[in-house]
Design a protein around this motif. Sequence first.
Motif, PDB file in Angstrom:
ATOM      1  N   THR A   1      56.038  53.901  37.170  1.00 21.51           N
ATOM      2  CA  THR A   1      56.821  53.937  35.924  1.00 21.51           C
ATOM      3  C   THR A   1      55.980  53.988  34.659  1.00 21.51           C
ATOM      4  OG1 THR A   1      56.888  51.519  35.725  1.00 21.51           O
ATOM      5  CG2 THR A   1      58.590  52.574  37.079  1.00 21.51           C
ATOM      6  N   ASN A   2      54.678  53.638  34.783  1.00 24.64           N
ATOM      7  CA  ASN A   2      53.778  53.545  33.634  1.00 24.64           C
ATOM      8  C   ASN A   2      54.237  52.467  32.645  1.00 24.64           C
ATOM      9  OD1 ASN A   2      51.339  54.392  32.456  1.00 24.64           O
ATOM     10  ND2 ASN A   2      52.426  55.631  30.950  1.00 24.64           N
ATOM     11  N   GLU A   3      55.026  51.506  33.117  1.00 18.02           N
ATOM     12  CA  GLU A   3      55.492  50.416  32.261  1.00 18.02           C
ATOM     13  C   GLU A   3      54.585  49.197  32.460  1.00 18.02           C
ATOM     14  OE1 GLU A   3      59.615  49.587  32.884  1.00 18.02           O
ATOM     15  OE2 GLU A   3      60.224  51.677  32.623  1.00 18.02           O
ATOM     16  N   LYS A   4      53.901  48.811  31.382  1.00 25.62           N
ATOM     17  CA  LYS A   4      52.913  47.743  31.473  1.00 25.62           C
ATOM     18  C   LYS A   4      53.543  46.367  31.711  1.00 25.62           C
ATOM     19  CE  LYS A   4      49.154  49.940  28.936  1.00 25.62           C
ATOM     20  NZ  LYS A   4      48.172  49.812  27.829  1.00 25.62           N
ATOM     21  N   LYS A   5      54.862  46.274  31.541  1.00 22.09           N
ATOM     22  CA  LYS A   5      55.504  44.988  31.773  1.00 22.09           C
ATOM     23  C   LYS A   5      55.325  44.520  33.223  1.00 22.09           C
ATOM     24  CE  LYS A   5      60.097  46.887  32.865  1.00 22.09           C
ATOM     25  NZ  LYS A   5      61.528  46.912  32.468  1.00 22.09           N
ATOM     26  N   HIS A   6      55.195  45.494  34.133  1.00 21.54           N
ATOM     27  CA  HIS A   6      54.994  45.124  35.537  1.00 21.54           C
ATOM     28  C   HIS A   6      53.618  44.486  35.736  1.00 21.54           C
ATOM     29  CE1 HIS A   6      58.720  47.046  36.438  1.00 21.54           C
ATOM     30  NE2 HIS A   6      58.280  48.260  36.117  1.00 21.54           N
ATOM     31  N   LEU A   7      52.614  45.034  35.059  1.00 20.09           N
ATOM     32  CA  LEU A   7      51.290  44.418  35.136  1.00 20.09           C
ATOM     33  C   LEU A   7      51.323  43.015  34.527  1.00 20.09           C
ATOM     34  CD1 LEU A   7      48.945  47.404  34.149  1.00 20.09           C
ATOM     35  CD2 LEU A   7      49.500  46.565  36.441  1.00 20.09           C
ATOM     36  N   GLN A   8      52.055  42.871  33.438  1.00 18.02           N
ATOM     37  CA  GLN A   8      52.152  41.562  32.810  1.00 18.02           C
ATOM     38  C   GLN A   8      52.784  40.543  33.751  1.00 18.02           C
ATOM     39  OE1 GLN A   8      50.716  40.860  29.798  1.00 18.02           O
ATOM     40  NE2 GLN A   8      51.104  38.769  30.534  1.00 18.02           N
ATOM     41  N   THR A   9      53.756  41.018  34.545  1.00 15.73           N
ATOM     42  CA  THR A   9      54.351  40.137  35.554  1.00 15.73           C
ATOM     43  C   THR A   9      53.277  39.622  36.505  1.00 15.73           C
ATOM     44  OG1 THR A   9      56.480  41.278  35.469  1.00 15.73           O
ATOM     45  CG2 THR A   9      56.004  40.013  37.463  1.00 15.73           C
ATOM     46  N   GLY A  10      52.352  40.521  36.900  1.00 13.38           N
ATOM     47  CA  GLY A  10      51.261  40.113  37.781  1.00 13.38           C
ATOM     48  C   GLY A  10      50.355  39.084  37.136  1.00 13.38           C
ATOM     49  N   PHE A  11      49.990  39.331  35.863  1.00 12.39           N
ATOM     50  CA  PHE A  11      49.132  38.375  35.160  1.00 12.39           C
ATOM     51  C   PHE A  11      49.829  37.020  35.006  1.00 12.39           C
ATOM     52  CE2 PHE A  11      46.986  42.284  33.443  1.00 12.39           C
ATOM     53  CZ  PHE A  11      45.714  41.974  33.899  1.00 12.39           C
ATOM     54  N   ASP A  12      51.124  37.057  34.713  1.00 12.20           N
ATOM     55  CA  ASP A  12      51.871  35.812  34.526  1.00 12.20           C
ATOM     56  C   ASP A  12      51.912  34.979  35.809  1.00 12.20           C
ATOM     57  OD1 ASP A  12      52.352  36.517  31.913  1.00 12.20           O
ATOM     58  OD2 ASP A  12      54.389  37.272  32.268  1.00 12.20           O
ATOM     59  N   ILE A  13      52.120  35.659  36.951  1.00 17.97           N
ATOM     60  CA  ILE A  13      52.219  34.917  38.207  1.00 17.97           C
ATOM     61  C   ILE A  13      50.863  34.307  38.578  1.00 17.97           C
ATOM     62  CG2 ILE A  13      51.692  36.744  39.878  1.00 17.97           C
ATOM     63  CD1 ILE A  13      54.507  34.132  40.137  1.00 17.97           C
ATOM     64  N   ILE A  14      49.766  34.976  38.201  1.00 22.04           N
ATOM     65  CA  ILE A  14      48.435  34.425  38.461  1.00 22.04           C
ATOM     66  C   ILE A  14      48.211  33.167  37.636  1.00 22.04           C
ATOM     67  CG2 ILE A  14      45.961  34.840  38.142  1.00 22.04           C
ATOM     68  CD1 ILE A  14      46.472  37.734  38.975  1.00 22.04           C
ATOM     69  N   GLU A  15      48.650  33.208  36.372  1.00 21.55           N
ATOM     70  CA  GLU A  15      48.522  32.027  35.526  1.00 21.55           C
ATOM     71  C   GLU A  15      49.285  30.845  36.121  1.00 21.55           C
ATOM     72  OE1 GLU A  15      46.584  31.390  32.861  1.00 21.55           O
ATOM     73  OE2 GLU A  15      45.709  33.323  33.422  1.00 21.55           O
ATOM     74  N   LYS A  16      50.468  31.122  36.657  1.00 19.48           N
ATOM     75  CA  LYS A  16      51.225  30.060  37.322  1.00 19.48           C
ATOM     76  C   LYS A  16      50.449  29.510  38.517  1.00 19.48           C
ATOM     77  CE  LYS A  16      56.097  31.207  36.390  1.00 19.48           C
ATOM     78  NZ  LYS A  16      57.390  31.548  37.047  1.00 19.48           N
ATOM     79  N   ALA A  17      49.888  30.425  39.287  1.00 14.12           N
ATOM     80  CA  ALA A  17      49.192  30.017  40.511  1.00 14.12           C
ATOM     81  C   ALA A  17      47.975  29.153  40.215  1.00 14.12           C
ATOM     82  CB  ALA A  17      48.789  31.248  41.307  1.00 14.12           C
ATOM     83  N   LYS A  18      47.344  29.391  39.058  1.00 13.12           N
ATOM     84  CA  LYS A  18      46.158  28.609  38.710  1.00 13.12           C
ATOM     85  C   LYS A  18      46.467  27.120  38.596  1.00 13.12           C
ATOM     86  CE  LYS A  18      43.674  32.341  36.332  1.00 13.12           C
ATOM     87  NZ  LYS A  18      43.199  32.864  35.027  1.00 13.12           N
ATOM     88  N   GLY A  19      47.693  26.812  38.272  1.00 12.51           N
ATOM     89  CA  GLY A  19      48.067  25.416  38.177  1.00 12.51           C
ATOM     90  C   GLY A  19      48.686  24.863  39.442  1.00 12.51           C
ATOM     91  N   ARG A  20      48.621  25.649  40.512  1.00 14.04           N
ATOM     92  CA  ARG A  20      49.271  25.243  41.762  1.00 14.04           C
ATOM     93  C   ARG A  20      48.281  25.017  42.902  1.00 14.04           C
ATOM     94  NH1 ARG A  20      54.367  29.573  41.570  1.00 14.04           N
ATOM     95  NH2 ARG A  20      55.610  28.417  40.033  1.00 14.04           N
ATOM     96  N   ASP A  21      47.042  24.823  42.561  1.00 13.86           N
ATOM     97  CA  ASP A  21      46.012  24.523  43.569  1.00 13.86           C
ATOM     98  C   ASP A  21      45.874  25.644  44.596  1.00 13.86           C
ATOM     99  OD1 ASP A  21      43.992  22.941  44.593  1.00 13.86           O
ATOM    100  OD2 ASP A  21      45.316  21.942  46.027  1.00 13.86           O
ATOM    101  N   VAL A  22      45.978  26.895  44.121  1.00 14.73           N
ATOM    102  CA  VAL A  22      45.752  28.054  44.976  1.00 14.73           C
ATOM    103  C   VAL A  22      44.280  28.452  44.859  1.00 14.73           C
ATOM    104  CG1 VAL A  22      46.416  30.451  45.440  1.00 14.73           C
ATOM    105  CG2 VAL A  22      48.128  28.804  44.660  1.00 14.73           C
ATOM    106  N   ASP A  23      43.704  28.959  45.938  1.00 16.70           N
ATOM    107  CA  ASP A  23      42.286  29.327  45.973  1.00 16.70           C
ATOM    108  C   ASP A  23      41.895  30.159  44.753  1.00 16.70           C
ATOM    109  OD1 ASP A  23      39.647  29.662  47.306  1.00 16.70           O
ATOM    110  OD2 ASP A  23      40.284  31.748  47.395  1.00 16.70           O
ATOM    111  N   SER A  24      40.933  29.655  43.975  1.00 15.35           N
ATOM    112  CA  SER A  24      40.564  30.301  42.709  1.00 15.35           C
ATOM    113  C   SER A  24      39.900  31.651  42.917  1.00 15.35           C
ATOM    114  CB  SER A  24      39.635  29.387  41.910  1.00 15.35           C
ATOM    115  OG  SER A  24      38.451  29.104  42.641  1.00 15.35           O
ATOM    116  N   ALA A  25      39.111  31.791  43.980  1.00 14.29           N
ATOM    117  CA  ALA A  25      38.445  33.062  44.234  1.00 14.29           C
ATOM    118  C   ALA A  25      39.461  34.166  44.510  1.00 14.29           C
ATOM    119  CB  ALA A  25      37.475  32.930  45.400  1.00 14.29           C
ATOM    120  N   SER A  26      40.490  33.856  45.295  1.00 13.40           N
ATOM    121  CA  SER A  26      41.531  34.848  45.594  1.00 13.40           C
ATOM    122  C   SER A  26      42.268  35.255  44.329  1.00 13.40           C
ATOM    123  CB  SER A  26      42.518  34.277  46.611  1.00 13.40           C
ATOM    124  OG  SER A  26      41.870  33.976  47.818  1.00 13.40           O
ATOM    125  N   LEU A  27      42.569  34.276  43.482  1.00  9.34           N
ATOM    126  CA  LEU A  27      43.280  34.572  42.234  1.00  9.34           C
ATOM    127  C   LEU A  27      42.422  35.403  41.289  1.00  9.34           C
ATOM    128  CD1 LEU A  27      45.049  31.162  41.501  1.00  9.34           C
ATOM    129  CD2 LEU A  27      46.024  33.220  42.522  1.00  9.34           C
TER     130      LEU A  27
END
Length: 866
Positions: free
Chosen positions: A544-570
Amino acid sequence: MDIADPEVEQQPRTDSPVFVGSDRYRIQSTLGAGGMGIVYLAEDLKLHRQVAIKKLKDNAASQNARDRIQQEARLLAQLNHPNIVALHDVLEDQGDIALVMEYIEGTTLRPWMRERSPSLQQKLSLLMQICQGLSEAHNLGIIHRDLKSDNILIAENAKGEPVAKITDFGIAKSQQLDEKTLTEENQLAGTITAMSPEQILGKPLDARSDLFSLGTIAFELLCGSRPFEKHEAGALAMANRITNEAHTPPQEAWPDIPEPLAILLDKLLAKDPAQRPQNALIVYQGFELLYKQRLESESEDFTATMTDLFTHHKIKSRRRWQQVVAGMTAALVLSAGGYWGWKEFTRLEPQYIAVMPVEINGEIRGEENAKALTRTMVRQALMNSVSQLKASALVSFTPKEGQDFEAQLQKLRDKGVTDALFAKLECAQIRCEIELHRIAPAIGQIKQQTDFVFLVDKRQEAEYRIGNSAMALFPSSYANEKNEKVVMSDEDYSDYLNIISRLETKDNSVEDLTTLENLSDTYPKNPNLYRVIVEIATNLFVLTNEKKHLQTGFDIIEKAKGRDVDSASLLELELWLSTYIGDKKEFDRLLKQLNKQDSPSATLLAKFARYFFMQGDYESGLSYAKEAAALNPSADNLYLVALNNAVAGNYPEARAVLEEIISAFPDHWPSYSALGNIEMESGNLSAAEIAITAIPQDLRGWRTKSNLGVTYFLQRKYPEALEAQKQVLVSVPDNLETIEGIAATYLMLGLLDLANNEFKKILDLTENSNTANELRFRAIALANLQQSSEAIDISHEILKKSPEDTYIHYSVAQVYAIAGEWRSANYYIEKLLDQGMSTEWFSLPAFQQLCAQPRVSEQVKIAICD
């Protein structure tokens, strides 16, 4: 104790009387002189060969000097090695002595380095040879004590390869001989810059003293400067620096030095002899392992350009050389009494792992798509297992339809895959027996395998077991802690499986993304959810070339950082998303963090290189492609290096890479096509035709057929060109490059109306285009249809977008020529000619008009006019 100032050269005195002591030798000339001795070139009249004769200068013929040359004769008589200058004869007359030695037609190491640009392989080869010569001397109890670049002669063998010869054993000592006569004049014999700290301090010496001197030679040869630069305060200050101050770090002299070489240099230059390698053989083994790493990879996974990458193209990551470290450990740790077994030698060799298609035989009872869901579950388990391995990266792999197993392995080798996971299932209703294989694509053999039975109605349990079983196929040193089992409800897991079953076909929706986000809130510690979310987000962005989808990815990573998920994978997921943004600064920041965690990043670097290639930023594309190839020198990564070089007009570099890929991997057909394109643009049309037609006809894609059509066109084989171009349109009917090629062919055949029809097709197809590549064809079409003003406006626009693109320059030159803008056309033609474009490219009528114009340069007229 007096210390002679280092490296004070004295001019040879050819007027000195020459002592030969025998009618057998005829002096021809003076080769050189040192503080005490002089060396002549002479002819051996008996054996009809040239020899070197070394004798004392008359003003240096003290008893101490005589003792030294006599000792050199005794020691050389014991030595017989191809990397040590041989002693042929000893001449004595009334107390004087002269040595008749092997004559080396060449020069010493330092001027040899200045006069040439040796590859890393040649440097390593010379160092290996010096080690072999030293090892021979040390085995006989002989210590050189004055090993330096000026005492290493470089000759060439019959193949033109450099050969090192150690010479000047004048102050060498045998550990079995009394050496008091060598120092009784209260002088420290030797050159300060070549001495070990213990030699300067007058301590007892052993072979490790020569290894320090070898370290100074290796440092200068590899890094281009000396570890202890000459001190302005004189020899005593230099001696103090060698004994008390640290040497220049190798990384400071050569910022991108491969890590094992830096480690080896640091060890050779250690102040304490106990911290150096124990003998020259150990050092030889270290250099040999580094040298062989290139040669072995050259035949298996295309590291044929590693020499170029290490000596000309700066490599910002050191981890490619981790592949060498494991091999070095075996030789160095055991031989050096464990000293070499420190942290740098325990790093893991990077693994690039692909998951092959899952094979299922038999029937599975359950929902209508039970077999498909089981296949998805197994594949997902294998992919997740890779993310749980240290120093490992997952390489995406989807074989072409109908591709057999051997062809799949071939493709994996192209990608530089080190290991492939393959699962084969034999199922009967609700019971499946699974075989898991870890395969080495390079040799097509199974490294490890396991098998067990699972129940298909217990897919979550099966996924967990398959993932852990796959991890167990790798050495335990790679294993992180086992996956924490995160159990979903049956309904949620079914939704999850259905979503990822559509991943390979990229048939996911925004709703899928929302479902997965919700699942990540319910199961926040399930790392697999975050990877799938990022993959779907990037797929949706591409569609779609819509950057909002990429932003969704970045947002979910930020959430994961506070959830004790492996930092290297993130971090790797975040870097993956960044490849779609094209922010070099951010990508480099994240990459630096990832490198600290020893995670292989070649796949992401290649992705970023491809992104910049598609954007027309070939300088950035080339930079990242080189880094990817340095980490994982696969055919595909090296091919990226070649492509970026080629499109930027760096034909010699691109050709060299492609030829080496083809030599090492004769079935990498894209390289033949790219090489044909380069030869075509360079005017080597016969070579271009040979390269392209070497590709089997059934494997020629439309791009290859298009290149063949252009090759025929440039050879003025217009009917053949037209036939090849029309074949391309069968596969890609709207291909602008081919349509423009057909139009150009019609122009050369004088069929103007047919040509104009093709140009009108181009205008229709590029009505809403905005990429530089599509706009260049629109500009050519407009110019040929007498709409020059708009064509020139577009030319200005695409030059801003891609200022270094060869094809853009060619198209712009054509537009200006058609428009009668002779000076502008002349400028771009000169530029293209200077970078090596063949004159055949300028046979079009538009270019030939320049031949009658007075404002056109002689360079252009001579080059393009018939």
